[in-house]
Design a protein around this motif. Structure first.
Motif, mmCIF file in Angstrom:
data_model
loop_
_atom_site.group_PDB
_atom_site.id
_atom_site.type_symbol
_atom_site.label_atom_id
_atom_site.label_comp_id
_atom_site.label_asym_id
_atom_site.label_seq_id
_atom_site.Cartn_x
_atom_site.Cartn_y
_atom_site.Cartn_z
ATOM 1 N N SER A 201 24.262 43.920 37.094
ATOM 2 C CA SER A 201 23.547 42.713 36.777
ATOM 3 C C SER A 201 21.985 43.061 36.958
ATOM 4 N N PHE A 202 21.625 44.279 37.149
ATOM 5 C CA PHE A 202 20.000 44.402 37.111
ATOM 6 C C PHE A 202 19.934 44.634 35.561
ATOM 7 N N ILE A 203 20.833 45.124 34.968
ATOM 8 C CA ILE A 203 20.513 45.360 33.638
ATOM 9 C C ILE A 203 20.973 44.218 32.517
ATOM 10 N N LEU A 204 22.474 43.925 32.796
ATOM 11 C CA LEU A 204 23.120 42.863 32.277
ATOM 12 C C LEU A 204 23.677 41.913 33.062
ATOM 13 N N PRO A 205 22.690 40.992 33.511
ATOM 14 C CA PRO A 205 22.949 39.809 34.544
ATOM 15 C C PRO A 205 24.364 39.038 34.080
ATOM 16 N N LEU A 206 24.427 38.889 32.956
ATOM 17 C CA LEU A 206 25.742 37.814 32.841
ATOM 18 C C LEU A 206 27.093 38.855 32.853
ATOM 19 N N ALA A 207 27.165 40.049 32.458
ATOM 20 C CA ALA A 207 27.926 40.872 32.770
ATOM 21 C C ALA A 207 28.310 41.009 34.133
ATOM 22 N N GLY A 208 27.528 40.927 34.941
ATOM 23 C CA GLY A 208 27.752 41.217 36.526
ATOM 24 C C GLY A 208 28.625 40.152 36.856
ATOM 25 N N LEU A 209 27.981 38.816 36.701
ATOM 26 C CA LEU A 209 28.594 37.366 36.804
ATOM 27 C C LEU A 209 30.106 37.590 36.541
ATOM 28 N N LEU A 210 30.270 37.894 35.236
ATOM 29 C CA LEU A 210 31.535 37.973 34.486
ATOM 30 C C LEU A 210 32.503 38.984 35.451
ATOM 31 N N ILE A 211 32.038 39.975 35.865
ATOM 32 C CA ILE A 211 33.070 40.919 36.632
ATOM 33 C C ILE A 211 33.446 40.158 37.693
ATOM 34 N N CYS A 212 32.393 39.443 38.277
ATOM 35 C CA CYS A 212 32.964 38.842 39.634
ATOM 36 C C CYS A 212 34.071 37.613 39.298
ATOM 37 N N ILE A 213 33.834 36.960 38.212
ATOM 38 C CA ILE A 213 34.681 35.937 37.782
ATOM 39 C C ILE A 213 36.065 36.414 37.705
ATOM 40 N N LEU A 214 36.077 37.693 36.701
ATOM 41 C CA LEU A 214 37.401 38.321 36.323
ATOM 42 C C LEU A 214 37.966 38.810 37.679
ATOM 43 N N LEU A 215 37.345 39.147 38.578
ATOM 44 C CA LEU A 215 37.930 39.762 40.006
ATOM 45 C C LEU A 215 38.703 38.685 40.561
ATOM 46 N N TRP A 216 38.147 37.273 40.527
ATOM 47 C CA TRP A 216 38.684 35.997 40.933
ATOM 48 C C TRP A 216 39.889 35.811 40.364
ATOM 49 N N ILE A 217 39.824 35.943 39.130
ATOM 50 C CA ILE A 217 41.135 35.380 38.289
ATOM 51 C C ILE A 217 42.075 36.304 38.444
ATOM 52 N N PHE A 218 41.916 37.787 38.585
ATOM 53 C CA PHE A 218 42.928 38.752 38.999
ATOM 54 C C PHE A 218 43.605 38.467 40.120
ATOM 55 N N TRP A 219 42.818 38.200 41.167
ATOM 56 C CA TRP A 219 43.229 37.787 42.522
ATOM 57 C C TRP A 219 44.275 36.570 42.432
ATOM 58 N N THR A 220 43.732 35.684 41.952
ATOM 59 C CA THR A 220 44.460 34.326 41.859
ATOM 60 C C THR A 220 45.806 34.751 40.942
ATOM 61 N N PHE A 221 45.887 35.537 40.021
ATOM 62 C CA PHE A 221 46.815 35.716 39.225
ATOM 63 C C PHE A 221 48.000 36.456 40.244
ATOM 64 N N LEU A 222 47.275 37.598 40.859
ATOM 65 C CA LEU A 222 48.084 38.359 41.635
ATOM 66 C C LEU A 222 48.573 37.585 42.846
ATOM 67 N N ASP A 223 48.001 36.701 43.503
ATOM 68 C CA ASP A 223 48.475 35.673 44.514
ATOM 69 C C ASP A 223 49.581 34.835 44.160
ATOM 70 N N TYR A 224 49.366 34.452 42.607
ATOM 71 C CA TYR A 224 50.173 33.608 42.080
ATOM 72 C C TYR A 224 51.706 34.285 41.956
ATOM 73 N N GLN A 225 51.625 35.463 41.435
ATOM 74 C CA GLN A 225 52.733 36.360 41.046
ATOM 75 C C GLN A 225 53.545 36.507 42.471
ATOM 76 N N THR A 226 52.825 36.928 43.489
ATOM 77 C CA THR A 226 53.442 37.146 44.802
ATOM 78 C C THR A 226 54.223 35.981 45.122
ATOM 79 N N LYS A 227 53.531 35.039 45.476
ATOM 80 C CA LYS A 227 54.259 33.768 45.852
ATOM 81 C C LYS A 227 55.326 33.245 45.038
ATOM 82 N N LYS A 228 55.300 33.657 43.683
ATOM 83 C CA LYS A 228 56.484 32.976 43.007
ATOM 84 C C LYS A 228 58.022 33.377 43.308
#
Lengths: 202, 202, 202, 202
Positions: free
Chosen positions: B175-202
């Protein structure tokens, strides 16, 4: 699983209670500068009626939403991830309502009332969508609802939420032209719900 | 001991719920000065998109953290002082997240976006450290975990937390160089976790 | 009567959690005016160290107070009106701590540090008095304590609270001349307590 | 039905706890501009006595209201919709009290003290009305009260609430002419209630 449900309920209750109470922070203390007299303070306090009105409006709205949310959980025998996300979206919107309330308080007696009212009613549309999603995630294929809830009840509740959505959508559309009418439609809907709720429980 | 755990959980839930709801206070009502029109208010409301975005971002982040924290306690048979401090550090960071969120909202559309984004991602790194500490204090030598939790599960969770830490660290550096990319990585991580969590519980 | 105690505990927990979380609102977003650059934002964020320090300080203090308050209730078999008022006074002070924290954050790096530090330590003296009152109302003539708590334990706890009171009083007095020393004494006391608590539970 | 009552109680407790804690946000950090000295900060902190006084006043008031509200629920065997609305009105007023407190803090040492005091006492009148409505909705025709509560107790409580209403009304009327006397009447009423409560429980 029962305990799970209870904890989600308690967390949601917490967010509702905080969102409700934070509304008061939007009523700003008038600054009379160096020369404050009783007359000036009285005038200033009366002049804050838009803030009181917006506070009263949103406090009532959130309280009714809480009562509704509260009733919601009685239908559930368990919860799942999809429900958790629908509930999260609802909590987001309940928290957000503080902001359109502040906008309404500030611009209700200005020429920008139309946009302020549309913004407020538009937020209600989003809340309505959240409730519809919540119900869909719970009642679609009877996924989470208790066995004793009949299909008739499920359809009835679904229709009530759809009805709310269309009323809010109408209020949103109208408020661009007649801002006060938009707000009145929202208020009438709340009174109607309250009355319905009162009738049912009696 | 069971009751003890419940009270820590309830207290943590309270802090999560309040931290979540306080986020709304960072969206400031625009001041149109003397001459407010519908056009100007609409422009001002749209111009607040950085605030909406930051609010949405952090609300989602804290909600996912809460769901995670919530799941965490199911593994525990008791708690001790070291766990209490790790949990205290986590609550500190969850509360703190309000501030980088406000910074992000204010500077996302300015040339200072890099630092704003790095500050936000950096706070996520600290939160990740808090979760790692929490798990370490609970699972090291199986100190606090229930007997039915197998070693395989413990290692899996440990790895998941380490993974999160390195992803956040990467987001921070980028994010020091590409600030938007930094934020996107965080968001992708959350989506990934959410999806993982969803898969586990199903 | 048991349920009564639980509700007071839950209410107190709520106040602790809210007071803790509100601390974040005292860290104000820096305003870089029209011309914001990464360098300026970085400088501004680093320049906020007094706010971070004060936030960290008070968050830790309130958290330790909560853990302590939490342990307190385990000794009680019931509560009465006098206890309720002592507890009310404690909650008042816990809530109040937000204000000296904000004062400290604003004036720690100014020539007014002495008064800011004295104000902070002075508030801790009042909190200490509140704890002493709480213990007195509970343990005087063993009024509210459980039968299994021996007199030795009661005296030991009483002495610990008195000790805290005198340490805070010393910190208060010293901070008029050496403000940093006053704060350090408070911090050392918290570390000592934490360590003691850790030893006891191990 | 028991669980229902518990949840309303918990929600109300949450609102009380938050309203109580938010009071601290009305004490504003003094801004000494560029040139801050110990003398100036000390003077500024002492000059904030109206804020401390108002904070202390309202914290005490809300705490006593909470204790009272808390005692209230012990009389109930169930709740209904009318009770829910009376309770909602009470919570609205408890939340609102933050605003007259801020007004009082700002104008107590100005010529506008009369209106500030009348506004504060007037809000207390509304709170008193809320309590009367609450009791009416619960005790009229013994609708919600437990069987073991005798009619004598019901009449006694009703009279106590009516008494409070008239005292607040007097305070309101007097404060237009003698603002300090108005506030003192409110304080005396709280001391009286506290003492009465203390006597009863002993």
């Amino acid at each position: 699983m029962e305990r799970e449900t209870t904890r989600i309920e308690a967390f949601s209750d917490g967010v509702f209670a905080i969102a409700l109470t934070l509304l008061i922070l939007e009523i700003k203390v008038p600054d009379l500068k160096d020369f404050s007299t009783n007359e000036k303070l009285l005038t200033a306090l009366i002049g804050l009626w838009p803030s009181y009105f917006a506070f009263l409006l949103s406090f009532t709205a959130v309280l009714i939403m809480w009562i509704n949310h509260h009733g919601f959980f009685k239908y559930l025998r368990k919860i799942d991830s999809a429900f958790l996300f629908a509930n999260g979206f609802l909590l987001l919107m309940v928290t957000f309502i503080n902001f359109p309330t502040a906008i309404l308080a500030k611009y209700i007696d200005t020429p920008a009332f139309n946009i302020a009212s549309a913004f407020y009613c538009g937020s209600m549309v989003l809340i309505s969508i959240a409730y519809n999603l919540l119900w869909f995630s719970a009642a679609f294929k009877r996924k989470l609802v208790k066995d004793e809830i009949t299909d008739v009840v499920i359809v009835k509740i679904r229709n009530a939420y759809w009805f709310g959505f269309f009323v809010y959508l109408t209020a949103f559309a109208i408020s661009f032209i007649l801002p006060l009418a938009g707000l009145l439609i929202c208020i009438l809907l709340w009174i109607f719900w309250t009355f319905l709720d009162y009738q049912t429980k009696k």
